[in-house]
Motif scaffolding. Structure first.
Motif, PDB file in Angstrom:
ATOM      1  N   LEU A 275       1.031  -1.511   0.151  1.00 22.38           N
ATOM      2  CA  LEU A 275       0.545   0.250   0.160  1.00 22.38           C
ATOM      3  C   LEU A 275       0.332   1.420  -0.199  1.00 22.38           C
ATOM      4  CD1 LEU A 275      -2.288  -1.068   2.628  1.00 22.38           C
ATOM      5  CD2 LEU A 275      -2.740  -0.573   0.272  1.00 22.38           C
ATOM      6  N   ASN A 276       2.016   1.132   0.687  1.00 21.90           N
ATOM      7  CA  ASN A 276       2.784   2.356   0.910  1.00 21.90           C
ATOM      8  C   ASN A 276       3.381   2.862   0.139  1.00 21.90           C
ATOM      9  OD1 ASN A 276       0.445   3.084   3.181  1.00 21.90           O
ATOM     10  ND2 ASN A 276       2.345   1.727   4.652  1.00 21.90           N
ATOM     11  N   VAL A 277       4.224   1.789  -0.644  1.00 25.32           N
ATOM     12  CA  VAL A 277       6.122   1.918  -1.070  1.00 25.32           C
ATOM     13  C   VAL A 277       5.361   1.949  -2.549  1.00 25.32           C
ATOM     14  CG1 VAL A 277       8.187   0.971  -1.611  1.00 25.32           C
ATOM     15  CG2 VAL A 277       7.096   1.400   1.012  1.00 25.32           C
ATOM     16  N   VAL A 278       4.509   0.346  -2.626  1.00 26.04           N
ATOM     17  CA  VAL A 278       4.283   0.157  -4.582  1.00 26.04           C
ATOM     18  C   VAL A 278       3.990   0.542  -5.355  1.00 26.04           C
ATOM     19  CG1 VAL A 278       3.810  -2.037  -5.624  1.00 26.04           C
ATOM     20  CG2 VAL A 278       5.396  -2.592  -3.426  1.00 26.04           C
ATOM     21  N   ILE A 279       2.595   1.161  -4.656  1.00 25.98           N
ATOM     22  CA  ILE A 279       1.393   2.087  -5.153  1.00 25.98           C
ATOM     23  C   ILE A 279       1.906   3.236  -5.291  1.00 25.98           C
ATOM     24  CG2 ILE A 279      -0.829   2.410  -4.709  1.00 25.98           C
ATOM     25  CD1 ILE A 279      -2.018  -0.128  -3.898  1.00 25.98           C
ATOM     26  N   PRO A 280       2.949   4.087  -4.464  1.00 22.99           N
ATOM     27  CA  PRO A 280       2.712   5.104  -4.836  1.00 22.99           C
ATOM     28  C   PRO A 280       4.158   5.522  -5.656  1.00 22.99           C
ATOM     29  CG  PRO A 280       2.424   5.013  -2.816  1.00 22.99           C
ATOM     30  CD  PRO A 280       2.589   3.698  -2.997  1.00 22.99           C
ATOM     31  N   THR A 281       4.717   3.803  -5.775  1.00 20.83           N
ATOM     32  CA  THR A 281       6.202   3.880  -6.584  1.00 20.83           C
ATOM     33  C   THR A 281       4.924   3.871  -8.535  1.00 20.83           C
ATOM     34  OG1 THR A 281       7.416   3.813  -4.927  1.00 20.83           O
ATOM     35  CG2 THR A 281       7.687   3.114  -7.422  1.00 20.83           C
ATOM     36  N   LEU A 282       4.226   3.090  -8.067  1.00 21.96           N
ATOM     37  CA  LEU A 282       3.849   2.410  -9.652  1.00 21.96           C
ATOM     38  C   LEU A 282       3.033   3.939 -10.030  1.00 21.96           C
ATOM     39  CD1 LEU A 282       2.074  -1.104  -8.678  1.00 21.96           C
ATOM     40  CD2 LEU A 282       3.856  -0.228 -11.009  1.00 21.96           C
ATOM     41  N   GLY A 283       2.305   4.322  -9.626  1.00 25.32           N
ATOM     42  CA  GLY A 283       1.960   5.804  -9.145  1.00 25.32           C
ATOM     43  C   GLY A 283       2.341   6.849  -9.775  1.00 25.32           C
ATOM     44  N   ARG A 284       3.633   6.789  -9.463  1.00 27.28           N
ATOM     45  CA  ARG A 284       4.714   7.760 -10.439  1.00 27.28           C
ATOM     46  C   ARG A 284       4.979   7.558 -11.536  1.00 27.28           C
ATOM     47  NH1 ARG A 284      10.126   7.722  -9.399  1.00 27.28           N
ATOM     48  NH2 ARG A 284      10.185   5.976  -8.026  1.00 27.28           N
ATOM     49  N   LEU A 285       5.512   5.870 -12.289  1.00 32.52           N
ATOM     50  CA  LEU A 285       6.506   5.242 -13.360  1.00 32.52           C
ATOM     51  C   LEU A 285       4.956   5.744 -13.660  1.00 32.52           C
ATOM     52  CD1 LEU A 285       8.617   2.422 -11.576  1.00 32.52           C
ATOM     53  CD2 LEU A 285       8.876   5.099 -12.048  1.00 32.52           C
ATOM     54  N   VAL A 286       4.044   4.936 -13.879  1.00 24.67           N
ATOM     55  CA  VAL A 286       2.753   4.677 -14.383  1.00 24.67           C
ATOM     56  C   VAL A 286       1.303   6.175 -14.603  1.00 24.67           C
ATOM     57  CG1 VAL A 286       0.579   3.610 -15.718  1.00 24.67           C
ATOM     58  CG2 VAL A 286       2.317   2.754 -14.076  1.00 24.67           C
ATOM     59  N   SER A 287       1.671   6.786 -14.424  1.00 21.39           N
ATOM     60  CA  SER A 287       0.349   7.671 -14.215  1.00 21.39           C
ATOM     61  C   SER A 287       1.159   9.460 -13.715  1.00 21.39           C
ATOM     62  CB  SER A 287      -0.520   7.487 -13.396  1.00 21.39           C
ATOM     63  OG  SER A 287      -0.462   8.784 -11.796  1.00 21.39           O
ATOM     64  N   GLY A 288       2.873   9.572 -13.206  1.00 22.63           N
ATOM     65  CA  GLY A 288       2.910  10.510 -12.714  1.00 22.63           C
ATOM     66  C   GLY A 288       2.385  11.261 -12.493  1.00 22.63           C
ATOM     67  N   GLU A 289       1.881  10.612 -11.319  1.00 20.54           N
ATOM     68  CA  GLU A 289       0.484  11.029  -9.376  1.00 20.54           C
ATOM     69  C   GLU A 289       1.250  10.342  -8.618  1.00 20.54           C
ATOM     70  OE1 GLU A 289      -0.620  14.103  -9.777  1.00 20.54           O
ATOM     71  OE2 GLU A 289      -0.871  14.870 -12.065  1.00 20.54           O
ATOM     72  N   ALA A 290       2.291  10.587  -8.253  1.00 21.46           N
ATOM     73  CA  ALA A 290       2.253  10.148  -6.657  1.00 21.46           C
ATOM     74  C   ALA A 290       1.703  10.272  -6.025  1.00 21.46           C
ATOM     75  CB  ALA A 290       3.528  10.017  -6.682  1.00 21.46           C
ATOM     76  N   ASP A 291       1.393  11.660  -5.406  1.00 26.83           N
ATOM     77  CA  ASP A 291       1.081  12.184  -5.047  1.00 26.83           C
ATOM     78  C   ASP A 291      -0.767  11.795  -4.430  1.00 26.83           C
ATOM     79  OD1 ASP A 291      -0.681  14.136  -2.888  1.00 26.83           O
ATOM     80  OD2 ASP A 291      -1.283  14.720  -4.570  1.00 26.83           O
ATOM     81  N   ALA A 292      -1.701  11.016  -5.666  1.00 24.99           N
ATOM     82  CA  ALA A 292      -3.007  10.651  -6.596  1.00 24.99           C
ATOM     83  C   ALA A 292      -2.842   9.138  -5.433  1.00 24.99           C
ATOM     84  CB  ALA A 292      -3.249  10.440  -7.374  1.00 24.99           C
ATOM     85  N   TYR A 293      -1.498   8.535  -5.492  1.00 24.44           N
ATOM     86  CA  TYR A 293      -1.571   7.087  -5.012  1.00 24.44           C
ATOM     87  C   TYR A 293      -0.677   7.315  -4.209  1.00 24.44           C
ATOM     88  CZ  TYR A 293      -3.384   5.522  -9.575  1.00 24.44           C
ATOM     89  OH  TYR A 293      -4.687   5.722 -10.669  1.00 24.44           O
ATOM     90  N   ARG A 294      -0.481   8.088  -3.457  1.00 24.51           N
ATOM     91  CA  ARG A 294      -0.419   7.996  -2.052  1.00 24.51           C
ATOM     92  C   ARG A 294      -1.709   8.401  -1.144  1.00 24.51           C
ATOM     93  NH1 ARG A 294       4.455  10.067  -2.932  1.00 24.51           N
ATOM     94  NH2 ARG A 294       3.852  12.816  -2.862  1.00 24.51           N
ATOM     95  N   TYR A 295      -2.893   8.774  -1.975  1.00 26.83           N
ATOM     96  CA  TYR A 295      -3.898   8.790  -1.084  1.00 26.83           C
ATOM     97  C   TYR A 295      -4.619   8.221  -1.409  1.00 26.83           C
ATOM     98  CZ  TYR A 295      -8.907  10.548  -0.854  1.00 26.83           C
ATOM     99  OH  TYR A 295     -10.481  10.248  -0.467  1.00 26.83           O
ATOM    100  N   LEU A 296      -4.482   7.413  -1.946  1.00 22.65           N
ATOM    101  CA  LEU A 296      -5.529   5.800  -2.324  1.00 22.65           C
ATOM    102  C   LEU A 296      -5.468   5.490  -1.042  1.00 22.65           C
ATOM    103  CD1 LEU A 296      -6.025   5.937  -6.172  1.00 22.65           C
ATOM    104  CD2 LEU A 296      -7.423   6.152  -4.458  1.00 22.65           C
ATOM    105  N   PRO A 297      -4.260   4.606  -0.918  1.00 20.77           N
ATOM    106  CA  PRO A 297      -3.792   3.571   0.619  1.00 20.77           C
ATOM    107  C   PRO A 297      -4.215   4.360   1.557  1.00 20.77           C
ATOM    108  CG  PRO A 297      -1.551   3.547  -1.382  1.00 20.77           C
ATOM    109  CD  PRO A 297      -2.713   4.664  -1.763  1.00 20.77           C
TER     110      PRO A 297
END
Length: 235
Positions: free
Chosen positions: A170-192
């Motif tokens: 939740l806290n490492v893999v998803i934000p990293t994927l979010g940054r790499l795939v969508s360029g939006e690490a912030d959004a994928y920190r909110y979701l977890p």
């Protein structure tokens, strides 16, 4: 971000989903390792929609649950409602989803008459709304007597041996994927974050019963981090 409340939270969520709309489906496949496809099929199965029935998929996003309904239920009419127009615009550009009836809709004030739909579904909506009880009250209002509500939602990880690995995802893999795939690490920190701060399945079931739903039950998936709640409108 997940600590925001009221209108400030609603505006943040709307803006966040607008920013990630183009990569939303791809990220769902990656974050869930493709399991979200199975969950959506289960949602439609639990909705028990009649042939030629009418479905409301609220917070439809790009329309994936609504599309599943159209694929599985003969003659179904599917309405996809969302308050993030950018998400629906992405869905509308996909040819197989053009049969969905797209509607701008706020889940706290649904623009539909009472007793309209045979079922109401949602995917990952409830952890983002500012008033869960009001959202359920609106869903109950627009359903026909005997209709079913089906809620696909993430759940806080349980305190067991798997918890450290789930938190890492939740806290490492998803934000990293979010940054790499969508360029939006912030959004994928909110979701977890919103997952970890949301209600546990038993509490959500109790809220559904308080809202007026009967025969409320739920099933857990993915090591207890995903729950599908089902309830029925009296009558």
């Amino acid at each position: 971000m997940a600590h925001l409340e009221g209108q400030q939270r609603a505006e943040y969520v709307q803006d966040m989903f607008a920013r990630i709309a183009g990569r939303y489906d791809t990220m769902n496949r990656l974050m869930t390792m493709g399991q979200d496809v199975t969950w959506r099929r289960y949602v439609i199965a639990e909705a028990r929609l009649p042939v030629n029935g009418l479905l409301l998929d609220i917070a439809t996003g790009t329309g994936e649950i609504a599309l599943e309904g159209l694929s599985l239920v003969p003659g179904l009419r599917a309405v996809g409602g969302d308050f993030t127009l950018e998400m629906m615009q992405v869905g509308k550009r996909i040819p197989v989803r053009q049969a969905i009836r797209w509607v701008g809709a706020d889940t706290l004030a649904l623009p539909f008459p009472d007793a309209t739909f045979d079922a109401v579904t949602s995917g990952f909506l409830m952890r983002n709304v500012i008033d869960v009880r009001r959202a359920f009250a609106e869903q109950l209002r627009v359903m026909k007597p005997g209709g079913r509500v089906v809620v696909l939602e993430s759940s806080p990880p349980k305190r067991n041996l798997l918890r450290p690995f789930i938190l890492l995802h939740l806290n490492v893999v998803i934000p990293t994927l979010g940054r790499l795939v969508s360029g939006e690490a912030d959004a994928y920190r909110y979701l977890p974050d919103s997952t970890q701060q949301f209600r546990d399945p038993d509490t959500l079931a109790a809220i559904m019963r308080d809202a007026g739903f009967q025969d409320v039950s739920y099933r857990l998936f993915m090591f207890g981090t995903i729950a599908v709640h089902v309830g029925r409108k009296p009558g």
